[in-house]
Design a protein around this motif. Structure first.
Motif, mmCIF file in Angstrom:
data_model
loop_
_atom_site.group_PDB
_atom_site.id
_atom_site.type_symbol
_atom_site.label_atom_id
_atom_site.label_comp_id
_atom_site.label_asym_id
_atom_site.label_seq_id
_atom_site.Cartn_x
_atom_site.Cartn_y
_atom_site.Cartn_z
ATOM 1 N N UNK A 116 0.859 -1.249 0.066
ATOM 2 C CA UNK A 116 -0.027 -0.127 0.073
ATOM 3 C C UNK A 116 0.830 1.304 0.116
ATOM 4 N N UNK A 117 1.772 1.367 0.809
ATOM 5 C CA UNK A 117 2.520 2.499 0.991
ATOM 6 C C UNK A 117 3.160 3.051 -0.419
ATOM 7 N N UNK A 118 3.703 1.868 -1.219
ATOM 8 C CA UNK A 118 4.246 2.308 -2.359
ATOM 9 C C UNK A 118 3.370 2.953 -3.549
ATOM 10 N N UNK A 119 2.082 2.873 -3.156
ATOM 11 C CA UNK A 119 1.072 3.824 -4.160
ATOM 12 C C UNK A 119 1.027 5.155 -3.583
ATOM 13 N N UNK A 120 1.679 5.516 -2.380
ATOM 14 C CA UNK A 120 1.529 6.866 -2.273
ATOM 15 C C UNK A 120 2.643 7.663 -2.881
ATOM 16 N N UNK A 145 6.202 -4.167 2.911
ATOM 17 C CA UNK A 145 6.766 -4.835 1.762
ATOM 18 C C UNK A 145 6.439 -3.411 0.477
ATOM 19 N N UNK A 146 7.677 -3.043 0.020
ATOM 20 C CA UNK A 146 7.434 -1.988 -1.175
ATOM 21 C C UNK A 146 8.321 -2.073 -2.290
ATOM 22 N N UNK A 147 7.789 -1.839 -3.380
ATOM 23 C CA UNK A 147 8.484 -1.895 -4.631
ATOM 24 C C UNK A 147 9.286 -0.554 -4.823
ATOM 25 N N UNK A 148 10.502 -0.560 -5.625
ATOM 26 C CA UNK A 148 11.101 0.482 -5.808
ATOM 27 C C UNK A 148 10.538 1.307 -7.046
ATOM 28 N N UNK A 149 10.825 2.499 -7.257
ATOM 29 C CA UNK A 149 10.458 3.424 -8.252
ATOM 30 C C UNK A 149 10.682 2.487 -9.832
ATOM 31 N N UNK A 150 9.825 2.849 -10.713
ATOM 32 C CA UNK A 150 9.930 2.123 -12.044
ATOM 33 C C UNK A 150 11.381 2.705 -12.564
ATOM 34 N N UNK A 151 12.073 1.757 -13.135
ATOM 35 C CA UNK A 151 13.278 2.173 -13.821
ATOM 36 C C UNK A 151 13.078 2.592 -15.229
ATOM 37 N N UNK A 152 11.939 2.136 -15.895
ATOM 38 C CA UNK A 152 11.592 2.443 -17.403
ATOM 39 C C UNK A 152 10.144 2.660 -17.244
ATOM 40 N N UNK A 153 9.604 3.706 -17.701
ATOM 41 C CA UNK A 153 8.353 4.087 -17.677
ATOM 42 C C UNK A 153 7.463 2.955 -18.424
ATOM 43 N N UNK A 154 7.858 1.895 -19.062
ATOM 44 C CA UNK A 154 6.990 0.982 -19.617
ATOM 45 C C UNK A 154 6.638 -0.235 -18.615
ATOM 46 N N UNK A 155 7.462 -0.090 -17.428
ATOM 47 C CA UNK A 155 7.014 -1.026 -16.485
ATOM 48 C C UNK A 155 5.601 -0.786 -15.805
ATOM 49 N N UNK A 156 5.079 -1.603 -15.566
ATOM 50 C CA UNK A 156 3.612 -1.575 -14.889
ATOM 51 C C UNK A 156 3.933 -1.616 -13.514
ATOM 52 N N UNK A 157 2.557 -1.311 -12.753
ATOM 53 C CA UNK A 157 2.628 -1.560 -11.454
ATOM 54 C C UNK A 157 2.470 -0.222 -10.655
ATOM 55 N N UNK A 158 2.765 0.016 -9.138
ATOM 56 C CA UNK A 158 2.534 1.005 -8.655
ATOM 57 C C UNK A 158 3.606 1.993 -8.609
ATOM 58 N N UNK A 187 10.851 -5.431 -11.159
ATOM 59 C CA UNK A 187 11.030 -4.326 -10.333
ATOM 60 C C UNK A 187 11.749 -4.743 -9.078
ATOM 61 N N UNK A 188 12.786 -3.999 -8.420
ATOM 62 C CA UNK A 188 13.233 -4.437 -7.312
ATOM 63 C C UNK A 188 12.191 -4.119 -6.192
ATOM 64 N N UNK A 189 12.310 -4.823 -4.918
ATOM 65 C CA UNK A 189 11.468 -4.472 -3.884
ATOM 66 C C UNK A 189 12.080 -5.054 -2.691
ATOM 67 N N UNK A 190 11.656 -4.583 -1.510
ATOM 68 C CA UNK A 190 12.369 -4.855 -0.279
ATOM 69 C C UNK A 190 11.067 -5.184 0.914
ATOM 70 N N UNK A 191 11.413 -5.935 1.656
ATOM 71 C CA UNK A 191 10.697 -6.063 2.942
ATOM 72 C C UNK A 191 11.480 -5.453 3.936
#
Ligand code: SAM
Length: 199
Positions: A116-120, A145-158, A187-191
């Motif tokens: 959720x946080x990574x949608x903000x 749990x959050x994903x990193x920002x997109x590296x490529x604008x074509x990537x989907x997701x939050x 996408x890179x992500x972290x817990x």
């Protein structure tokens, strides 16, 4: 923002109604199960931020937490409520935004945020972190749990949030216990596991 704009409650409701919810597999993440095994609830409260249909909240409830879920989506909350009721688990849901954590008049032994946080945006994340610190007393945990920002604008997701930004907003109130780096598709992500610090 229009009622159906991306990220609005009706947009999330539509995703749940259409089944456009790849995250909603009904299987709790191993990180949440491991946390619950190491830190049983013993009747204390847990907060599930952006709880969705409650898969992770129910895992916490099975380990002894009383769980409060908050989500923008009424559809997801109804499904979470029905599933918790079917298992007779102690679960309550609130329709609201993760930006409104100050509304809760409860102290939580732990807070959980899976996706959720990574949608903000960064300003919203800062307000969320400040409110969370007031809801989780010293010694309480925050599992994220959050994903990193997109590296490529074509990537989907939050939109995602950078680890640096996450450290900046949570560092003032929480000590970092551990961070596990990984990938969600491309996408890179972290817990992250944080512990609320004494003021
Ligand atoms: C990727 S899903 C994860 C759901 C759940 N945590 C899980 O693991 O199944 C993100 C959830 O956050 C909710 N959400 C998005 N923005 C939110 C906000 N600002 N406040 C509260 N919930 C939000 C969505 O409705 C959705 O249920």
């Amino acid at each position: 923002m229009s009622e159906f704009a991306q990220g609005a409650p009706a947009w999330w409701d539509a995703r749940y109604r259409q089944g456009s919810t790849p995250w909603d597999q009904g299987i709790p993440a191993p990180e949440v199960l491991a946390f619950a095994a190491q830190h049983p609830g013993e009747g204390r409260w847990a907060l599930d931020i952006g709880c969705g249909t409650g898969t992770h909240g129910r895992a916490l409830a099975r380990s002894g937490y009383r769980v409060a879920g908050i989500d923008l989506s009424w559809v997801a909350l109804q499904r979470a409520r029905a599933a918790a009721h079917a298992e007779r688990l102690p679960w309550v849901g609130v329709q609201g935004s993760a930006e409104d954590l100050a509304l809760f008049a409860l102290a939580f032994a732990m807070a959980l945020d899976v996706g959720c946080l990574h949608t903000l945006d960064p300003a919203q994340a800062g307000r969320y972190a400040q409110a969370l610190r007031r809801r989780v007393p010293p010694g309480g945990h925050y599992l994220l749990y959050a994903v990193h920002p997109r590296q490529d604008p074509a990537q989907s997701g939050p939109p995602g949030l950078s680890p640096g930004l996450i450290e900046q907003v949570f560092g003032p109130g929480f000590d970092l216990i551990w961070r596990q780096q990984g990938w969600q598709g491309e996408r890179r992500s972290d817990w992250w596991l944080w512990q609320s610090r004494s003021p």
